[in-house]
Write a protein that holds these residues in place. Structure first.
Motif, PDB file in Angstrom:
ATOM      1  N   GLU A   5      10.320  -7.453  -6.319  1.00  0.00           N
ATOM      2  CA  GLU A   5       9.134  -8.124  -6.896  1.00  0.00           C
ATOM      3  C   GLU A   5       7.844  -7.421  -6.457  1.00  0.00           C
ATOM      4  O   GLU A   5       6.927  -7.236  -7.251  1.00  0.00           O
ATOM      5  N   LEU A   6       7.822  -7.026  -5.170  1.00  0.00           N
ATOM      6  CA  LEU A   6       6.634  -6.324  -4.657  1.00  0.00           C
ATOM      7  C   LEU A   6       6.473  -4.979  -5.369  1.00  0.00           C
ATOM      8  O   LEU A   6       5.355  -4.588  -5.754  1.00  0.00           O
ATOM      9  N   GLN A   7       7.573  -4.273  -5.554  1.00  0.00           N
ATOM     10  CA  GLN A   7       7.504  -2.983  -6.268  1.00  0.00           C
ATOM     11  C   GLN A   7       6.983  -3.196  -7.699  1.00  0.00           C
ATOM     12  O   GLN A   7       6.144  -2.431  -8.182  1.00  0.00           O
ATOM     13  N   ASP A   8       7.462  -4.240  -8.352  1.00  0.00           N
ATOM     14  CA  ASP A   8       7.017  -4.516  -9.728  1.00  0.00           C
ATOM     15  C   ASP A   8       5.520  -4.823  -9.780  1.00  0.00           C
ATOM     16  O   ASP A   8       4.812  -4.370 -10.674  1.00  0.00           O
ATOM     17  N   ARG A   9       5.032  -5.583  -8.804  1.00  0.00           N
ATOM     18  CA  ARG A   9       3.601  -5.906  -8.756  1.00  0.00           C
ATOM     19  C   ARG A   9       2.776  -4.634  -8.537  1.00  0.00           C
ATOM     20  O   ARG A   9       1.718  -4.441  -9.125  1.00  0.00           O
ATOM     21  N   ILE A  10       3.282  -3.749  -7.653  1.00  0.00           N
ATOM     22  CA  ILE A  10       2.566  -2.480  -7.374  1.00  0.00           C
ATOM     23  C   ILE A  10       2.523  -1.627  -8.643  1.00  0.00           C
ATOM     24  O   ILE A  10       1.462  -1.084  -9.002  1.00  0.00           O
ATOM     25  N   ILE A  11       3.636  -1.532  -9.329  1.00  0.00           N
ATOM     26  CA  ILE A  11       3.694  -0.699 -10.553  1.00  0.00           C
ATOM     27  C   ILE A  11       2.722  -1.251 -11.601  1.00  0.00           C
ATOM     28  O   ILE A  11       1.975  -0.511 -12.240  1.00  0.00           O
ATOM     29  N   GLU A  12       2.715  -2.569 -11.727  1.00  0.00           N
ATOM     30  CA  GLU A  12       1.819  -3.229 -12.693  1.00  0.00           C
ATOM     31  C   GLU A  12       0.344  -2.962 -12.328  1.00  0.00           C
ATOM     32  O   GLU A  12      -0.462  -2.565 -13.170  1.00  0.00           O
ATOM     33  N   LEU A  13       0.011  -3.143 -11.042  1.00  0.00           N
ATOM     34  CA  LEU A  13      -1.386  -2.979 -10.595  1.00  0.00           C
ATOM     35  C   LEU A  13      -1.868  -1.536 -10.685  1.00  0.00           C
ATOM     36  O   LEU A  13      -3.007  -1.260 -11.034  1.00  0.00           O
ATOM     37  N   ALA A  80      -3.078   4.908   2.815  1.00  0.00           N
ATOM     38  CA  ALA A  80      -2.508   3.555   2.680  1.00  0.00           C
ATOM     39  C   ALA A  80      -2.487   2.799   4.005  1.00  0.00           C
ATOM     40  O   ALA A  80      -2.768   1.604   4.046  1.00  0.00           O
ATOM     41  N   ASN A  81      -2.131   3.487   5.091  1.00  0.00           N
ATOM     42  CA  ASN A  81      -2.156   2.832   6.402  1.00  0.00           C
ATOM     43  C   ASN A  81      -3.043   3.653   7.340  1.00  0.00           C
ATOM     44  O   ASN A  81      -2.657   4.750   7.754  1.00  0.00           O
ATOM     45  N   PRO A  82      -4.232   3.152   7.669  1.00  0.00           N
ATOM     46  CA  PRO A  82      -5.179   3.930   8.485  1.00  0.00           C
ATOM     47  C   PRO A  82      -4.657   4.290   9.873  1.00  0.00           C
ATOM     48  O   PRO A  82      -5.177   5.189  10.513  1.00  0.00           O
ATOM     49  N   ARG A 264       6.641   6.220   9.415  1.00  0.00           N
ATOM     50  CA  ARG A 264       7.285   4.951   9.062  1.00  0.00           C
ATOM     51  C   ARG A 264       6.315   3.774   9.059  1.00  0.00           C
ATOM     52  O   ARG A 264       6.704   2.657   8.724  1.00  0.00           O
ATOM     53  N   LEU A 265       5.054   4.020   9.460  1.00  0.00           N
ATOM     54  CA  LEU A 265       4.108   2.900   9.532  1.00  0.00           C
ATOM     55  C   LEU A 265       3.778   2.321   8.152  1.00  0.00           C
ATOM     56  O   LEU A 265       3.554   1.126   8.003  1.00  0.00           O
ATOM     57  N   THR A 266       3.720   3.198   7.153  1.00  0.00           N
ATOM     58  CA  THR A 266       3.277   2.730   5.830  1.00  0.00           C
ATOM     59  C   THR A 266       4.354   1.880   5.167  1.00  0.00           C
ATOM     60  O   THR A 266       5.523   2.250   5.147  1.00  0.00           O
ATOM     61  N   THR A 267       3.910   0.743   4.631  1.00  0.00           N
ATOM     62  CA  THR A 267       4.852  -0.182   3.987  1.00  0.00           C
ATOM     63  C   THR A 267       4.418  -0.441   2.540  1.00  0.00           C
ATOM     64  O   THR A 267       3.279  -0.140   2.158  1.00  0.00           O
ATOM     65  N   LEU A 268       5.314  -1.036   1.788  1.00  0.00           N
ATOM     66  CA  LEU A 268       4.948  -1.444   0.424  1.00  0.00           C
ATOM     67  C   LEU A 268       3.776  -2.424   0.471  1.00  0.00           C
ATOM     68  O   LEU A 268       2.900  -2.412  -0.393  1.00  0.00           O
ATOM     69  N   GLY A 269       3.767  -3.268   1.508  1.00  0.00           N
ATOM     70  CA  GLY A 269       2.675  -4.243   1.662  1.00  0.00           C
ATOM     71  C   GLY A 269       1.322  -3.541   1.804  1.00  0.00           C
ATOM     72  O   GLY A 269       0.316  -3.996   1.253  1.00  0.00           O
TER      73      GLY A 269
END
Ligand code: SF4
Length: 304
Positions: A5-13, A80-82, A264-269
């Motif tokens: 669901e998170l991947q789908d929201r990212i693709i949409e956005l 994406a992740n500072p 590995r710090l960067t996440t889909l979130g």
């Protein structure tokens, strides 16, 4: 939200906001699945130049986002992740380079691309792991001071015996931590597997390898090889990616500790938050720093 669901929201956005997502090869497979481009740091900078999107989100470490910005000043570049930084890129700074130059006035200073934009301002040329041999063979200087990765420098020097190399004590903590003695059990458990190693590994590892190359080189070699089993001597995310790409082949990590915690710090979130304008960090470089750090990169492009 679950991962899908998170991947789908990212693709949409990202479509709605016209954002391009760049993912370094060492990012997780879940991030690869939503990325527009995957690859090494320089390859991603080139992809950023090709996209029509005005904003790019870099899933990788800070120096990679800086390189994207250096080569694409008109794009908005977001890391994406500072917190994601490369410890090797911080081992030397601009003052160190100026000192090295004073001590070795007859040497060309060559920096691996895994360095800060600020450090690149004072070096003569930049190289990537895949371009280093070709480029350093071509430059007219006979003496080369190679920073920061001593293992990569020594590997490159062995291919160019006609030139003199000087090193300093730097290197990638992820690749350096695996010694030949630590990989004995994996090598013994899979005697017919080919060992593919990154030149950031210790010389005792690259000396045993059937193939030595950049991350992209390792992926291409494994995908195109007729062999069926491979031990991967680089960040262990590559094992996961290759297993998805070639389900009929078998891939093993050279050692369980080949993990870059910064990568590995960067996440889909994190990516989702960037797309909501609620996270990440926009990378900016003073124009003078950008122009000065661009020079040795342009020299690499011209020679490569
Ligand atoms: S794998 Fe090594 S060189 Fe790459 S980001 Fe991590 S610490 Fe830096």
């Amino acid at each position: 939200m679950n991962t899908r669901e998170l991947q789908d929201r990212i693709i949409e956005l990202k479509k709605k906001k016209d954002v391009c997502i760049l993912a370094h090869a060492y990012q997780s497979h879940a991030i690869w699945e939503i990325a527009d481009y995957t690859g090494d740091s320089f390859g991603l900078s080139q992809k950023a130049a090709e996209t029509t999107a005005k904003t790019v989100i870099m899933c990788g470490v800070r120096f990679m986002a800086e390189t994207v910005k250096t080569l694409n000043p008109d794009k908005k570049v977001i890391l994406a992740n500072p917190e994601a930084d490369c410890p090797m890129a911080r081992q030397f700074d601009l003052a160190d380079v100026n000192y090295f130059k004073q001590q070795n006035p007859d040497a060309a200073v060559c920096a691996y691309i895994n360095t800060t934009a600020d450090l690149k301002r004072s070096v003569d040329i930049v190289v990537t792991s895949s371009s280093a041999v070709t480029i350093l063979r071509k430059i007219p200087e006979q003496k080369i001071l190679f920073i920061p990765d001593r293992n990569l420098g020594a590997y490159v020097a062995a291919q160019i015996p006609e030139k003199e190399f000087i090193y300093v004590q730097g290197g990638c903590p992820t690749h350096q931590r695996v010694k030949a003695s630590m990989s004995k059990s994996v090598l013994e458990a899979h005697p017919s597997a080919l060992l593919l190693a990154h030149p950031e590994c210790l010389p005792e590892i690259t000396a045993m390898a059937d193939y030595v190359g950049s991350t992209t080189g390792i992926i291409d070699y494994a995908v195109n090889s007729s062999e069926k089993e491979f031990i991967i001597g680089t960040e262990s995310s590559i094992v996961e990616h290759l297993q998805f790409m070639c389900p009929e082949k078998k891939f093993y990590a050279l050692h369980k500790d080949l993990v870059c915690h910064n990568m590995r710090l960067t996440t889909l979130g994190d990516i989702y938050n960037c797309l909501l304008d609620n996270g990440g960090e926009e990378i900016t470089l003073p124009e003078q720093v950008r122009l000065e750090s661009l020079k040795p990169i342009q020299r690499m492009i011209a020679l490569g």
